[in-house]
Design an enzyme around this catalytic site. Structure first.
Site, PDB file in Angstrom:
ATOM      1  N   CYS A  76       2.555  -7.044   2.971  1.00  0.00           N
ATOM      2  CA  CYS A  76       2.254  -6.573   1.806  1.00  0.00           C
ATOM      3  C   CYS A  76       1.008  -7.688   1.140  1.00  0.00           C
ATOM      4  O   CYS A  76      -0.039  -6.808   1.249  1.00  0.00           O
ATOM      5  CB  CYS A  76       2.932  -6.001   0.986  1.00  0.00           C
ATOM      6  SG  CYS A  76       4.533  -7.044   0.044  1.00  0.00           S
ATOM      7  N   HIS A 125       6.157  -6.990  -4.319  1.00  0.00           N
ATOM      8  CA  HIS A 125       5.694  -5.926  -3.192  1.00  0.00           C
ATOM      9  C   HIS A 125       3.991  -5.585  -3.705  1.00  0.00           C
ATOM     10  O   HIS A 125       3.968  -4.735  -5.203  1.00  0.00           O
ATOM     11  CB  HIS A 125       6.425  -4.294  -3.259  1.00  0.00           C
ATOM     12  CG  HIS A 125       5.910  -3.353  -1.848  1.00  0.00           C
ATOM     13  ND1 HIS A 125       5.470  -3.627  -0.745  1.00  0.00           N
ATOM     14  CD2 HIS A 125       5.250  -2.247  -1.463  1.00  0.00           C
ATOM     15  CE1 HIS A 125       5.251  -3.047   0.481  1.00  0.00           C
ATOM     16  NE2 HIS A 125       4.958  -2.174  -0.362  1.00  0.00           N
ATOM     17  N   HIS A 137      -0.126   0.630   2.509  1.00  0.00           N
ATOM     18  CA  HIS A 137       0.845  -0.806   2.742  1.00  0.00           C
ATOM     19  C   HIS A 137       1.511  -1.334   4.235  1.00  0.00           C
ATOM     20  O   HIS A 137       1.329  -0.739   4.401  1.00  0.00           O
ATOM     21  CB  HIS A 137       2.116  -0.729   1.325  1.00  0.00           C
ATOM     22  CG  HIS A 137       2.622   0.288   1.463  1.00  0.00           C
ATOM     23  ND1 HIS A 137       3.675  -0.135   0.784  1.00  0.00           N
ATOM     24  CD2 HIS A 137       2.603   1.597   2.067  1.00  0.00           C
ATOM     25  CE1 HIS A 137       4.472   1.000   0.761  1.00  0.00           C
ATOM     26  NE2 HIS A 137       4.650   2.333   1.738  1.00  0.00           N
TER      27      HIS A 137
END
Length: 166
Positions: A76, A125, A137
């Site tokens: 990510c 994240h 993502h």
């Protein structure tokens, strides 16, 4: 009355009025200059954000790989870093470092395309907001880069956002 420069007669109220006008003109010019500078900075950031989003779209389908920073596979933060690098903005490697390094913070409602949205308590994240309630993502091992709708789940896990390149 007192004699002014070149022998012209002036009085104190006229001098005060002229000084006030000069101050107002200087302040207006400074404000206008600051506004133009802010608009230029915002326009430049918007151009970079568009480039970052465009690059992120091209990565859709690439596999997730822990520590992946492209090309071809991503985690990510690697995807966020790579997308903004393509737009001419250098970012640190990890989610926490990115969040700390980028000074312009954004809210959930204030997010614009290109902003980085962070999730979970440790900001572990990150996704790239692409507008209209979607982000791109690299979700987790065994998956691939994808565009997803930001659901109530993501809103409940949201833990800050930043606007790189500003």
């Amino acid at each position: 009355m007192t004699a002014g420069p070149a022998g012209a007669a002036t009085n104190a109220p006229q001098r005060t009025a002229l000084a006030a006008l000069a101050t107002k003109a200087t302040t207006s010019k400074a404000t206008a200059t600051k506004t133009v500078a802010t608009q230029s900075r915002a326009a430049k950031q918007n151009k970079r954000a568009t480039a970052a989003v465009k690059y992120a779209y091209k990565q859709i389908g690439d596999p997730y790989r822990y520590g992946g920073s492209g090309p071809g596979s991503w985690d990510c933060s690697g995807l966020a870093q790579g997308s903004w690098r393509k737009a001419g903005v250098k970012l640190p490697r990890t989610t926490q470092q990115i969040y700390r390094a980028v000074k312009h913070k954004v809210s959930w409602k204030g997010a614009k395309a290109g902003d980085l949205l962070f999730f979970y308590s440790g900001r572990t994240h990150v996704g790239i907001y692409v507008g209209h309630g979607y982000m791109i993502h690299a979700p987790h091992s065994g998956s691939h880069v994808k565009k997803i709708k930001l659901t109530h789940y993501y809103k409940s896990q949201f833990n800050g956002g930043v606007r790189p390149g500003y």
